[in-house]
Write a protein that holds these residues in place. Structure first.
Motif, PDB file in Angstrom:
ATOM      1  N   PRO A 133       5.748   0.465   5.289  1.00  0.00           N
ATOM      2  CA  PRO A 133       6.367   0.399   3.956  1.00  0.00           C
ATOM      3  C   PRO A 133       7.884   0.250   4.051  1.00  0.00           C
ATOM      4  O   PRO A 133       8.531   0.861   4.885  1.00  0.00           O
ATOM      5  CB  PRO A 133       5.997   1.735   3.325  1.00  0.00           C
ATOM      6  N   HIS A 134       8.397  -0.583   3.206  1.00  0.00           N
ATOM      7  CA  HIS A 134       9.823  -0.854   3.154  1.00  0.00           C
ATOM      8  C   HIS A 134      10.370  -0.061   1.973  1.00  0.00           C
ATOM      9  O   HIS A 134      10.026  -0.348   0.832  1.00  0.00           O
ATOM     10  CB  HIS A 134      10.049  -2.355   2.966  1.00  0.00           C
ATOM     11  N   PRO A 135      11.213   0.942   2.197  1.00  0.00           N
ATOM     12  CA  PRO A 135      11.665   1.808   1.106  1.00  0.00           C
ATOM     13  C   PRO A 135      12.484   1.091   0.030  1.00  0.00           C
ATOM     14  O   PRO A 135      12.609   1.594  -1.075  1.00  0.00           O
ATOM     15  CB  PRO A 135      12.503   2.868   1.815  1.00  0.00           C
ATOM     16  N   ASP A 136      13.011  -0.070   0.352  1.00  0.00           N
ATOM     17  CA  ASP A 136      13.828  -0.784  -0.627  1.00  0.00           C
ATOM     18  C   ASP A 136      13.026  -1.745  -1.497  1.00  0.00           C
ATOM     19  O   ASP A 136      13.591  -2.491  -2.279  1.00  0.00           O
ATOM     20  CB  ASP A 136      14.945  -1.555   0.085  1.00  0.00           C
ATOM     21  N   MET A 137      11.691  -1.722  -1.348  1.00  0.00           N
ATOM     22  CA  MET A 137      10.851  -2.609  -2.162  1.00  0.00           C
ATOM     23  C   MET A 137      10.053  -1.795  -3.164  1.00  0.00           C
ATOM     24  O   MET A 137       9.672  -0.663  -2.897  1.00  0.00           O
ATOM     25  CB  MET A 137       9.899  -3.417  -1.290  1.00  0.00           C
ATOM     26  N   THR A 138       9.788  -2.404  -4.299  1.00  0.00           N
ATOM     27  CA  THR A 138       8.931  -1.768  -5.297  1.00  0.00           C
ATOM     28  C   THR A 138       7.484  -1.913  -4.835  1.00  0.00           C
ATOM     29  O   THR A 138       7.171  -2.718  -3.951  1.00  0.00           O
ATOM     30  CB  THR A 138       9.093  -2.457  -6.666  1.00  0.00           C
ATOM     31  N   SER A 139       6.589  -1.159  -5.432  1.00  0.00           N
ATOM     32  CA  SER A 139       5.175  -1.299  -5.057  1.00  0.00           C
ATOM     33  C   SER A 139       4.670  -2.697  -5.427  1.00  0.00           C
ATOM     34  O   SER A 139       3.881  -3.290  -4.699  1.00  0.00           O
ATOM     35  CB  SER A 139       4.333  -0.209  -5.716  1.00  0.00           C
ATOM     36  N   THR A 140       5.138  -3.217  -6.522  1.00  0.00           N
ATOM     37  CA  THR A 140       4.788  -4.587  -6.896  1.00  0.00           C
ATOM     38  C   THR A 140       5.380  -5.569  -5.898  1.00  0.00           C
ATOM     39  O   THR A 140       4.759  -6.582  -5.551  1.00  0.00           O
ATOM     40  CB  THR A 140       5.288  -4.910  -8.322  1.00  0.00           C
ATOM     41  N   GLY A 141       6.569  -5.271  -5.423  1.00  0.00           N
ATOM     42  CA  GLY A 141       7.210  -6.112  -4.414  1.00  0.00           C
ATOM     43  C   GLY A 141       6.413  -6.153  -3.125  1.00  0.00           C
ATOM     44  O   GLY A 141       6.270  -7.213  -2.510  1.00  0.00           O
ATOM     45  N   HIS A 142       5.870  -5.003  -2.697  1.00  0.00           N
ATOM     46  CA  HIS A 142       5.015  -4.966  -1.504  1.00  0.00           C
ATOM     47  C   HIS A 142       3.820  -5.891  -1.695  1.00  0.00           C
ATOM     48  O   HIS A 142       3.471  -6.664  -0.804  1.00  0.00           O
ATOM     49  CB  HIS A 142       4.506  -3.553  -1.227  1.00  0.00           C
ATOM     50  N   LEU A 143       3.200  -5.797  -2.871  1.00  0.00           N
ATOM     51  CA  LEU A 143       2.047  -6.639  -3.171  1.00  0.00           C
ATOM     52  C   LEU A 143       2.459  -8.115  -3.190  1.00  0.00           C
ATOM     53  O   LEU A 143       1.775  -8.970  -2.618  1.00  0.00           O
ATOM     54  CB  LEU A 143       1.429  -6.237  -4.506  1.00  0.00           C
ATOM     55  N   LEU A 144       3.562  -8.405  -3.831  1.00  0.00           N
ATOM     56  CA  LEU A 144       4.055  -9.777  -3.924  1.00  0.00           C
ATOM     57  C   LEU A 144       4.299 -10.377  -2.543  1.00  0.00           C
ATOM     58  O   LEU A 144       3.829 -11.470  -2.227  1.00  0.00           O
ATOM     59  CB  LEU A 144       5.351  -9.834  -4.746  1.00  0.00           C
ATOM     60  N   VAL A 145       5.006  -9.656  -1.703  1.00  0.00           N
ATOM     61  CA  VAL A 145       5.297 -10.157  -0.356  1.00  0.00           C
ATOM     62  C   VAL A 145       4.003 -10.309   0.431  1.00  0.00           C
ATOM     63  O   VAL A 145       3.819 -11.288   1.160  1.00  0.00           O
ATOM     64  CB  VAL A 145       6.299  -9.233   0.376  1.00  0.00           C
ATOM     65  N   GLY A 146       3.093  -9.367   0.254  1.00  0.00           N
ATOM     66  CA  GLY A 146       1.803  -9.471   0.936  1.00  0.00           C
ATOM     67  C   GLY A 146       1.056 -10.724   0.540  1.00  0.00           C
ATOM     68  O   GLY A 146       0.529 -11.455   1.385  1.00  0.00           O
ATOM     69  N   ILE A 147       1.035 -11.007  -0.731  1.00  0.00           N
ATOM     70  CA  ILE A 147       0.344 -12.208  -1.220  1.00  0.00           C
ATOM     71  C   ILE A 147       1.039 -13.477  -0.717  1.00  0.00           C
ATOM     72  O   ILE A 147       0.370 -14.436  -0.337  1.00  0.00           O
ATOM     73  CB  ILE A 147       0.262 -12.184  -2.760  1.00  0.00           C
ATOM     74  N   LEU A 148       2.353 -13.471  -0.706  1.00  0.00           N
ATOM     75  CA  LEU A 148       3.089 -14.660  -0.304  1.00  0.00           C
ATOM     76  C   LEU A 148       3.056 -14.914   1.207  1.00  0.00           C
ATOM     77  O   LEU A 148       3.122 -16.060   1.645  1.00  0.00           O
ATOM     78  CB  LEU A 148       4.538 -14.580  -0.783  1.00  0.00           C
ATOM     79  N   TYR A 149       2.953 -13.854   2.001  1.00  0.00           N
ATOM     80  CA  TYR A 149       2.929 -14.009   3.450  1.00  0.00           C
ATOM     81  C   TYR A 149       1.520 -14.094   4.023  1.00  0.00           C
ATOM     82  O   TYR A 149       1.328 -14.592   5.127  1.00  0.00           O
ATOM     83  CB  TYR A 149       3.709 -12.881   4.130  1.00  0.00           C
ATOM     84  N   GLN A 150       0.530 -13.610   3.307  1.00  0.00           N
ATOM     85  CA  GLN A 150      -0.837 -13.610   3.817  1.00  0.00           C
ATOM     86  C   GLN A 150      -1.328 -14.997   4.236  1.00  0.00           C
ATOM     87  O   GLN A 150      -1.997 -15.121   5.258  1.00  0.00           O
ATOM     88  CB  GLN A 150      -1.791 -12.995   2.782  1.00  0.00           C
ATOM     89  N   PRO A 151      -1.020 -16.070   3.502  1.00  0.00           N
ATOM     90  CA  PRO A 151      -1.499 -17.390   3.943  1.00  0.00           C
ATOM     91  C   PRO A 151      -1.027 -17.796   5.341  1.00  0.00           C
ATOM     92  O   PRO A 151      -1.680 -18.612   6.001  1.00  0.00           O
ATOM     93  CB  PRO A 151      -0.942 -18.345   2.888  1.00  0.00           C
ATOM     94  N   LEU A 152       0.057 -17.207   5.820  1.00  0.00           N
ATOM     95  CA  LEU A 152       0.552 -17.559   7.151  1.00  0.00           C
ATOM     96  C   LEU A 152      -0.442 -17.193   8.255  1.00  0.00           C
ATOM     97  O   LEU A 152      -0.376 -17.745   9.353  1.00  0.00           O
ATOM     98  CB  LEU A 152       1.903 -16.891   7.409  1.00  0.00           C
ATOM     99  N   VAL A 153      -1.368 -16.297   7.963  1.00  0.00           N
ATOM    100  CA  VAL A 153      -2.404 -15.940   8.928  1.00  0.00           C
ATOM    101  C   VAL A 153      -3.230 -17.182   9.285  1.00  0.00           C
ATOM    102  O   VAL A 153      -3.727 -17.305  10.396  1.00  0.00           O
ATOM    103  CB  VAL A 153      -3.314 -14.816   8.357  1.00  0.00           C
TER     104      VAL A 153
END
Length: 180
Positions: A133-153
Protein backbone atom coordinates in the motif's frame (compact mmCIF):
# COMPACT_ATOMS: atom_id res chain seq x y z
CA UNK A 1 19.13 5.78 -55.66
CA UNK A 2 19.29 2.74 -53.41
CA UNK A 3 22.76 1.36 -52.60
CA UNK A 4 21.80 -1.91 -51.00
CA UNK A 5 22.98 -5.37 -51.91
CA UNK A 6 20.00 -7.47 -52.88
CA UNK A 7 19.37 -10.26 -50.43
CA UNK A 8 19.18 -13.84 -51.58
CA UNK A 9 15.76 -14.87 -52.79
CA UNK A 10 13.96 -17.06 -50.31
CA UNK A 11 10.44 -18.32 -50.11
CA UNK A 12 8.31 -15.87 -48.19
CA UNK A 13 6.64 -16.97 -45.01
CA UNK A 14 2.93 -17.71 -44.98
CA UNK A 15 0.60 -14.96 -43.79
CA UNK A 16 0.20 -14.69 -40.02
CA UNK A 17 -2.87 -16.21 -38.47
CA UNK A 18 -5.71 -13.94 -37.46
CA UNK A 19 -5.15 -14.58 -33.74
CA UNK A 20 -1.48 -13.52 -34.07
CA UNK A 21 -2.48 -10.26 -35.79
CA UNK A 22 -5.01 -9.53 -33.05
CA UNK A 23 -2.50 -10.40 -30.31
CA UNK A 24 0.16 -8.16 -31.88
CA UNK A 25 -2.24 -5.22 -32.00
CA UNK A 26 -3.46 -5.95 -28.49
CA UNK A 27 0.07 -5.43 -27.13
CA UNK A 28 -0.18 -1.73 -27.98
CA UNK A 29 -3.49 -1.50 -26.15
CA UNK A 30 -2.37 -3.22 -22.94
CA UNK A 31 0.41 -0.66 -22.54
CA UNK A 32 -1.78 2.37 -23.21
CA UNK A 33 -3.70 2.73 -19.87
CA UNK A 34 -0.58 2.98 -17.69
CA UNK A 35 0.97 5.47 -20.11
CA UNK A 36 -2.14 7.62 -20.04
CA UNK A 37 -2.05 7.55 -16.22
CA UNK A 38 1.53 8.81 -16.21
CA UNK A 39 0.67 11.52 -18.75
CA UNK A 40 -2.25 12.64 -16.57
CA UNK A 41 0.16 13.14 -13.67
CA UNK A 42 2.56 15.10 -15.88
CA UNK A 43 -0.37 17.35 -16.80
CA UNK A 44 -1.03 18.00 -13.10
CA UNK A 45 -3.91 15.62 -12.35
CA UNK A 46 -3.46 13.75 -9.05
CA UNK A 47 -4.55 10.45 -10.72
CA UNK A 48 -5.41 8.68 -7.48
CA UNK A 49 -3.04 10.41 -5.09
CA UNK A 50 -4.24 12.33 -2.06
CA UNK A 51 -4.08 16.13 -2.17
CA UNK A 52 -1.16 16.01 0.27
CA UNK A 53 0.56 13.01 -1.33
CA UNK A 54 0.49 14.22 -4.91
CA UNK A 55 3.74 15.84 -5.91
CA UNK A 56 3.29 17.25 -9.39
CA UNK A 57 6.08 16.83 -11.86
CA UNK A 58 7.35 20.38 -11.78
CA UNK A 59 10.76 20.13 -13.36
CA UNK A 60 11.25 19.75 -17.07
CA UNK A 61 13.43 16.70 -16.46
CA UNK A 62 10.82 14.83 -14.43
CA UNK A 63 8.09 15.63 -16.96
CA UNK A 64 10.35 14.57 -19.82
CA UNK A 65 11.18 11.29 -18.05
CA UNK A 66 7.52 10.35 -17.52
CA UNK A 67 6.56 11.29 -21.06
CA UNK A 68 9.57 9.47 -22.49
CA UNK A 69 8.77 6.36 -20.45
CA UNK A 70 5.19 6.36 -21.71
CA UNK A 71 6.20 6.86 -25.35
CA UNK A 72 9.02 4.29 -25.18
CA UNK A 73 6.73 1.65 -23.70
CA UNK A 74 4.21 2.24 -26.47
CA UNK A 75 6.91 2.14 -29.16
CA UNK A 76 8.34 -1.12 -27.81
CA UNK A 77 4.84 -2.59 -27.77
CA UNK A 78 4.35 -1.35 -31.35
CA UNK A 79 7.38 -3.38 -32.46
CA UNK A 80 5.32 -6.52 -31.85
CA UNK A 81 3.19 -5.53 -34.84
CA UNK A 82 6.30 -6.01 -36.97
CA UNK A 83 6.02 -9.73 -36.23
CA UNK A 84 2.82 -9.85 -38.29
CA UNK A 85 3.47 -7.14 -40.89
CA UNK A 86 5.72 -7.09 -43.97
CA UNK A 87 8.20 -4.66 -42.36
CA UNK A 88 9.08 -7.48 -39.94
CA UNK A 89 10.25 -9.53 -42.92
CA UNK A 90 11.72 -6.98 -45.34
CA UNK A 91 13.23 -3.70 -44.18
CA UNK A 92 11.19 -0.85 -45.69
CA UNK A 93 12.84 0.64 -48.79
CA UNK A 94 12.84 4.17 -47.38
CA UNK A 95 15.46 3.21 -44.78
CA UNK A 96 18.87 4.26 -46.18
CA UNK A 97 21.50 1.63 -47.02
CA UNK A 98 19.53 -1.40 -45.76
CA UNK A 99 16.07 -0.77 -47.19
CA UNK A 100 14.69 -3.68 -49.18
CA UNK A 101 16.79 -6.33 -47.47
CA UNK A 102 15.17 -9.38 -45.97
CA UNK A 103 15.23 -9.56 -42.21
CA UNK A 104 16.84 -12.70 -40.86
CA UNK A 105 14.16 -14.39 -38.78
CA UNK A 106 16.46 -15.13 -35.84
CA UNK A 107 17.47 -11.45 -35.73
CA UNK A 108 13.82 -10.82 -34.89
CA UNK A 109 13.00 -13.92 -32.84
CA UNK A 110 15.87 -13.69 -30.36
CA UNK A 111 15.29 -10.09 -29.18
CA UNK A 112 11.50 -10.56 -29.25
CA UNK A 113 11.74 -13.75 -27.16
CA UNK A 114 14.14 -12.11 -24.69
CA UNK A 115 11.81 -9.13 -24.47
CA UNK A 116 8.85 -11.41 -23.81
CA UNK A 117 10.73 -13.14 -20.99
CA UNK A 118 11.83 -9.85 -19.41
CA UNK A 119 8.33 -8.34 -19.67
CA UNK A 120 6.72 -11.43 -18.19
CA UNK A 121 9.18 -11.45 -15.28
CA UNK A 122 8.87 -7.69 -14.78
CA UNK A 123 5.09 -7.61 -14.64
CA UNK A 124 4.65 -10.91 -12.76
CA UNK A 125 4.53 -8.87 -9.54
CA UNK A 126 2.06 -6.26 -10.79
CA UNK A 127 -0.20 -6.45 -7.72
CA UNK A 128 1.98 -3.88 -5.96
CA UNK A 129 -1.04 -1.64 -5.43
CA UNK A 130 -2.55 -3.98 -2.88
CA UNK A 131 0.56 -5.83 -1.73
CA UNK A 132 2.51 -2.69 -0.97
CA UNK A 133 0.00 0.00 0.00
CA UNK A 134 1.13 3.47 -0.91
CA UNK A 135 0.18 5.87 1.93
CA UNK A 136 -0.09 8.83 -0.43
CA UNK A 137 -2.84 7.22 -2.53
CA UNK A 138 -6.55 7.10 -1.87
CA UNK A 139 -8.28 3.73 -1.77
CA UNK A 140 -9.90 4.62 -5.07
CA UNK A 141 -6.47 5.56 -6.36
CA UNK A 142 -5.13 2.09 -5.45
CA UNK A 143 -8.00 0.55 -7.40
CA UNK A 144 -7.48 2.92 -10.32
CA UNK A 145 -3.76 2.19 -10.59
CA UNK A 146 -4.46 -1.51 -10.26
CA UNK A 147 -6.93 -1.42 -13.11
CA UNK A 148 -4.63 0.67 -15.29
CA UNK A 149 -1.51 -1.44 -14.67
CA UNK A 150 -3.13 -4.89 -14.64
CA UNK A 151 -3.18 -5.19 -18.47
CA UNK A 152 0.63 -5.06 -18.45
CA UNK A 153 0.58 -8.64 -17.14
CA UNK A 154 -0.45 -9.65 -20.68
CA UNK A 155 2.34 -7.78 -22.47
CA UNK A 156 5.02 -10.48 -22.11
CA UNK A 157 2.79 -13.48 -22.86
CA UNK A 158 1.22 -11.76 -25.88
CA UNK A 159 4.67 -10.89 -27.21
CA UNK A 160 5.79 -14.49 -26.63
CA UNK A 161 2.78 -15.92 -28.47
CA UNK A 162 3.26 -13.64 -31.47
CA UNK A 163 7.01 -14.38 -31.48
CA UNK A 164 6.35 -18.14 -31.53
CA UNK A 165 3.91 -17.62 -34.40
CA UNK A 166 6.52 -15.59 -36.32
CA UNK A 167 9.19 -18.25 -35.70
CA UNK A 168 6.94 -21.10 -36.84
CA UNK A 169 5.87 -19.27 -40.00
CA UNK A 170 9.46 -18.53 -40.97
CA UNK A 171 10.75 -21.96 -40.02
CA UNK A 172 8.08 -23.48 -42.28
CA UNK A 173 9.13 -21.16 -45.13
CA UNK A 174 12.79 -22.12 -44.70
CA UNK A 175 11.88 -25.82 -44.70
CA UNK A 176 9.92 -25.39 -47.92
CA UNK A 177 12.75 -23.41 -49.51
CA UNK A 178 15.36 -26.04 -48.60
CA UNK A 179 13.30 -28.90 -50.03
CA UNK A 180 12.61 -27.06 -53.29
Amino acid sequence: MNFHVPSSPTKSAPAPSRWAVWAAHLTTLVVLPSGLWRIAMVLGFPAGYTAVGFVPYETLGSKAWMLTLSVLCELVAFLTIGLVRPWGEVIPRWIPLVGGRRVRPMAVVVPAALGAVVLTALWANVPWWWTYPHPDMTSTGHLLVGILYQPLVLWGPLTAAVTISYYRRHRAAQSQASTA
